[in-house]
Design a protein around this motif. Structure first.
Motif, PDB file in Angstrom:
ATOM      1  N   GLU A   2       0.836  -1.194   0.000  1.00  0.00           N
ATOM      2  CA  GLU A   2       0.000   0.000   0.000  1.00  0.00           C
ATOM      3  C   GLU A   2       0.877   1.252   0.000  1.00  0.00           C
ATOM      4  O   GLU A   2       1.850   1.343   0.742  1.00  0.00           O
ATOM      5  CB  GLU A   2      -0.908   0.009   1.225  1.00  0.00           C
ATOM      6  N   ALA A   4       0.481   5.256   0.607  1.00  0.00           N
ATOM      7  CA  ALA A   4      -0.391   6.328   1.082  1.00  0.00           C
ATOM      8  C   ALA A   4       0.310   7.665   0.883  1.00  0.00           C
ATOM      9  O   ALA A   4       1.375   7.907   1.470  1.00  0.00           O
ATOM     10  CB  ALA A   4      -0.741   6.117   2.552  1.00  0.00           C
ATOM     11  N   THR A   6      -0.015  11.781   1.120  1.00  0.00           N
ATOM     12  CA  THR A   6      -0.768  12.886   1.699  1.00  0.00           C
ATOM     13  C   THR A   6      -0.018  14.190   1.478  1.00  0.00           C
ATOM     14  O   THR A   6       1.208  14.201   1.288  1.00  0.00           O
ATOM     15  CB  THR A   6      -0.998  12.678   3.210  1.00  0.00           C
ATOM     16  N   ARG A  36       3.639  -1.196   3.717  1.00  0.00           N
ATOM     17  CA  ARG A  36       3.023   0.118   3.520  1.00  0.00           C
ATOM     18  C   ARG A  36       4.113   1.177   3.361  1.00  0.00           C
ATOM     19  O   ARG A  36       5.121   1.147   4.077  1.00  0.00           O
ATOM     20  CB  ARG A  36       2.119   0.459   4.714  1.00  0.00           C
ATOM     21  N   GLU A  38       4.482   5.335   3.315  1.00  0.00           N
ATOM     22  CA  GLU A  38       3.822   6.608   3.596  1.00  0.00           C
ATOM     23  C   GLU A  38       4.637   7.743   2.984  1.00  0.00           C
ATOM     24  O   GLU A  38       5.836   7.869   3.263  1.00  0.00           O
ATOM     25  CB  GLU A  38       3.676   6.803   5.103  1.00  0.00           C
ATOM     26  N   MET A  40       4.771  11.867   2.449  1.00  0.00           N
ATOM     27  CA  MET A  40       4.261  13.182   2.855  1.00  0.00           C
ATOM     28  C   MET A  40       4.871  14.252   1.951  1.00  0.00           C
ATOM     29  O   MET A  40       6.102  14.391   1.885  1.00  0.00           O
ATOM     30  CB  MET A  40       4.607  13.476   4.312  1.00  0.00           C
ATOM     31  N   THR A  59       8.428   7.015   4.094  1.00  0.00           N
ATOM     32  CA  THR A  59       8.642   6.079   5.198  1.00  0.00           C
ATOM     33  C   THR A  59       8.124   4.708   4.797  1.00  0.00           C
ATOM     34  O   THR A  59       6.974   4.577   4.379  1.00  0.00           O
ATOM     35  CB  THR A  59       7.922   6.537   6.472  1.00  0.00           C
ATOM     36  N   CYS A  60       8.975   3.685   4.921  1.00  0.00           N
ATOM     37  CA  CYS A  60       8.596   2.306   4.624  1.00  0.00           C
ATOM     38  C   CYS A  60       8.300   1.571   5.924  1.00  0.00           C
ATOM     39  O   CYS A  60       9.151   1.518   6.815  1.00  0.00           O
ATOM     40  CB  CYS A  60       9.717   1.577   3.872  1.00  0.00           C
ATOM     41  N   ARG A  61       7.120   0.999   6.016  1.00  0.00           N
ATOM     42  CA  ARG A  61       6.706   0.200   7.167  1.00  0.00           C
ATOM     43  C   ARG A  61       6.716  -1.268   6.759  1.00  0.00           C
ATOM     44  O   ARG A  61       6.104  -1.631   5.756  1.00  0.00           O
ATOM     45  CB  ARG A  61       5.308   0.590   7.632  1.00  0.00           C
ATOM     46  N   ARG A  68      13.543   5.215   6.117  1.00  0.00           N
ATOM     47  CA  ARG A  68      12.989   6.531   5.799  1.00  0.00           C
ATOM     48  C   ARG A  68      13.975   7.337   4.970  1.00  0.00           C
ATOM     49  O   ARG A  68      15.195   7.177   5.087  1.00  0.00           O
ATOM     50  CB  ARG A  68      12.654   7.268   7.099  1.00  0.00           C
TER      51      ARG A  68
END
Length: 224
Positions: A2, A4, A6, A36, A38, A40, A59-61, A68
């Motif tokens: 995923e 995301a 933002t 996931r 993220e 920004m 950022t990789c989770r 990051r």
């Protein structure tokens, strides 16, 4: 996986979303554990910061350590390129460290060490959770305070240095298993690091607490 995306003080267009996703398409090849990502995207309206007004943080989770990367540029797409390149380079380094060579064959570290006694679990996901709406000022000053909760399993100094490199920071907070106390490893000049161990003294006023700092050369145990 995923992704995301933002925006902060900026609207993220569909074109930019497609471009970000294309730049991050190689992530699963380098680390299949990533679940996931993220992203920004933010804009700095201050004219004095025009050369670095467009900022991108990635950022990789995953089931492993957080990885990051971030970059700033006056062009938003160029900022994406810089941040993505940094992230992919850190993923490649982490990928290479997970593999060892046996003759002409390459095998994973897990397979090479399957017969060894398993060490304490250090690959617990180290999550940094940003508390929402925790921005504020101290008294009448314009100082802004951002609060984060950092969760991590106990680890040794070498592992802390490795994780610091993965997120691209100049310092890393961790619980040192050798000293059994909160510690901070930080980057010094050249290829050397320093570490600060927190020693709480009972009955002493908080303003008088001392932190014992120990400089550690990378070649003397902090090599990753």
């Amino acid at each position: 996986m995923e992704i995301a995306i933002t925006g902060r003080n900026v609207n993220v267009s569909d074109r930019l979303r497609d471009y970000v996703e294309s730049k991050l398409s190689k992530v699963p090849q380098l680390d299949p554990r990533v679940q996931r990502i993220e992203v920004m995207v933010s804009h700095e309206p201050n004219p004095r910061q025009a050369k670095v007004s467009e900022r991108v943080e990635i950022t990789c989770r995953s089931k492993g350590p957080v990885i990051r990367a971030e970059a700033s540029h006056d062009d938003r797409q160029a900022a994406v390129d810089l941040a993505a390149d940094k992230l992919l380079e850190r993923l490649r380094r982490a990928h290479d460290k997970r593999n060892v060579r046996r003759g002409r064959r390459r095998t994973s570290v897990a397979a090479a060490t399957a017969d060894l006694t398993a060490p304490p679990a250090l690959d617990q996901p180290a999550q940094e959770q940003e508390a929402p709406d925790q921005f504020g000022t101290i008294g009448d000053s314009p100082i802004e305070v951002r609060e984060k909760m950092h969760e991590s399993a106990p680890m040794n100094l070498a592992e802390a240095v490795r994780r610091m490199e993965l997120v691209g920071h100049d310092f890393f907070l961790f619980h040192d298993v050798d000293y059994d106390r909160p510690s901070v490893v930080y980057r010094r000049r050249g290829w050397s690091y320093g570490v600060i161990h927190l020693e709480v003294q009972d009955g002493v006023d908080g303003t008088d607490l001392d932190a014992a700092a120990v400089d550690v050369d990378q070649g003397a145990g902090a090599r990753v």
